[in-house]
Scaffold this motif. Structure first.
Motif, mmCIF file in Angstrom:
data_model
loop_
_atom_site.group_PDB
_atom_site.id
_atom_site.type_symbol
_atom_site.label_atom_id
_atom_site.label_comp_id
_atom_site.label_asym_id
_atom_site.label_seq_id
_atom_site.Cartn_x
_atom_site.Cartn_y
_atom_site.Cartn_z
ATOM 1 N N ILE A 1 0.918 -1.108 0.152
ATOM 2 C CA ILE A 1 0.108 -0.070 -0.048
ATOM 3 C C ILE A 1 0.558 1.204 0.119
ATOM 4 O O ILE A 1 0.782 2.358 -0.748
ATOM 5 C CB ILE A 1 -0.998 0.008 1.333
ATOM 6 N N GLU A 2 1.893 1.139 0.845
ATOM 7 C CA GLU A 2 2.844 2.246 0.749
ATOM 8 C C GLU A 2 3.582 2.590 -0.290
ATOM 9 O O GLU A 2 3.733 3.493 -0.869
ATOM 10 C CB GLU A 2 3.696 2.278 2.115
ATOM 11 N N GLN A 3 4.207 1.557 -0.624
ATOM 12 C CA GLN A 3 5.162 1.247 -2.204
ATOM 13 C C GLN A 3 4.490 2.068 -3.189
ATOM 14 O O GLN A 3 5.208 2.834 -3.874
ATOM 15 C CB GLN A 3 5.456 0.083 -2.213
ATOM 16 N N TRP A 4 3.286 1.736 -3.359
ATOM 17 C CA TRP A 4 2.732 2.118 -4.665
ATOM 18 C C TRP A 4 1.472 3.407 -4.370
ATOM 19 O O TRP A 4 0.566 3.441 -5.207
ATOM 20 C CB TRP A 4 2.153 0.822 -5.435
ATOM 21 N N ASP A 5 1.508 3.560 -3.278
ATOM 22 C CA ASP A 5 0.463 4.720 -2.675
ATOM 23 C C ASP A 5 -1.148 4.453 -3.148
ATOM 24 O O ASP A 5 -1.585 4.858 -4.011
ATOM 25 C CB ASP A 5 0.802 6.151 -3.528
#
Ligand code: Q46
Ligand code: ZN
Ligand code: ZN
Length: 319
Positions: free
Chosen positions: A38-42
């Motif tokens: 979720i964080e890596q690809w916003d």
């Protein structure tokens, strides 16, 4: 076998990580992998309203559970495909999961609302069942996400799914699809934002997650999947993975890191032609969209296609 984190008794080995985990640290590692994706690809903002497509199987129930656990506001969407007992049972699993947790589940029944089921509709339209099914689901998911005002649509595709699709697209050099095979597709051209937060977990891991979390998912495979090429690609990759742990992971993530952007221009070219479907308003390259054409050829009918919130976990249709 000892847990890599606490040295307590391990319950699962993850060969591609060369690590074993106890129950607590396996569940933590699943949460961590989803949070990392979720964080890596916003993928999802903290205040986003999220809609997850739920089939009653392990992946969609696992991701719904994981997202709720991570603090997101997530409703479910279940589409009844009219595939005999399989659909009846999958509906029970989805409904029970939602009601046990007080979560909201929107349901759309294809035969009731659109007048066709996948087996007979696909035959009438002369399409492979999975092609008619995939097309129907994509349209109904997209429409429900947009009509319901959701910020993001989540699907439960895992690493095995994505690696198998990539394998098929590479084998046949479907370069126009390769440009779109991303874990996040932003909202654009009348499509909702779509994300796949399970891409860092395999299906063995989502099954183990459900088992350890006491999630009662539908174990049976869809009867229409037999002979599906996607399954044979999965089997081929599983054979490679046994001999070379981590191969699936490096195939898929290596593609994202090093090759995917090479195909973006071709995927973007397709989009320049989009206009609104004359019947339903969905984006399409023709006068009417592929879904409306399928409904017609399958002998179905078009209702007002607005999914209705039926309150917590109640079932119903959009009519
Ligand atoms: S439900 Fe539909 Fe799958 Fe069944 S008919 Fe094929 S696509 S196999 S995910
Ligand atoms: Zn541990
Ligand atoms: Zn249409």
């Amino acid at each position: 076998m000892k847990c890599v984190t606490c040295r307590g008794p391990a319950v699962i080995d993850i060969r591609r990580q060369n690590a074993n985990y106890c129950v607590e640290h396996f569940l933590e590692q699943c949460r961590r992998q989803v949070a990392k994706a979720i964080e890596q690809w916003d993928m999802i903002g903290p205040t986003d309203r999220v809609l997850v497509a739920v089939s009653g199987g392990k992946d969609s129930l696992a991701i719904w559970d994981l997202l709720v656990d991570l603090g997101y506001r997530v409703d479910g969407l279940y589409v009844g495909l009219g595939i005999g007992d399989y659909s009846d049972t999958s509906a029970v699993h989805a409904t029970q999961f939602a009601s046990a947790r007080g979560l909201e589940l929107i349901t759309i029944d294809l035969p009731t609302t659109y007048g066709y089921d996948i087996p007979t509709g696909a035959r009438a339209a002369r399409r492979a069942p999975c092609s008619a099914c995939g097309l129907s689901k994509r349209h109904l998911f997209d429409t429900a996400a947009l009509e319901g005002g959701y910020d993001v649509l989540v699907t439960g595709h895992n690493l095995d799914d994505e690696a198998a699709v990539l394998f098929g697209n590479t084998l046949h050099w479907h370069t126009e699809y390769l440009g779109r095979q991303l874990p996040v597709l932003p909202a654009r051209d009348g499509f909702p934002k779509k994300v796949k937060p399970l891409v860092r977990l395999t299906e063995r891991e989502t099954a183990a997650y459900c088992l350890l979390r006491g999630i009662d998912y539908l174990v049976d495979e869809c009867p229409m999947a037999a002979g599906n090429r996607h399954l044979s690609y999965k089997e081929a990759l599983n054979d490679i993975e046994v001999r070379s742990p981590g191969a699936k992971h490096s195939f898929y993530f290596g593609f994202l890191d090093r090759a995917s952007s090479l195909f973006t221009p071709e995927a973007d070219e397709d989009r320049t032609e989009l206009r609104a479907c004359a019947l339903c308003g969905s984006p399409t390259t023709a006068d009417t969209c592929a879904f409306c054409r399928l409904v017609e050829r399958a002998g179905g009918h078009r209702p007002e296609p607005v999914p209705v919130h039926l309150g917590s976990t109640r079932r119903g249709s959009t009519t």
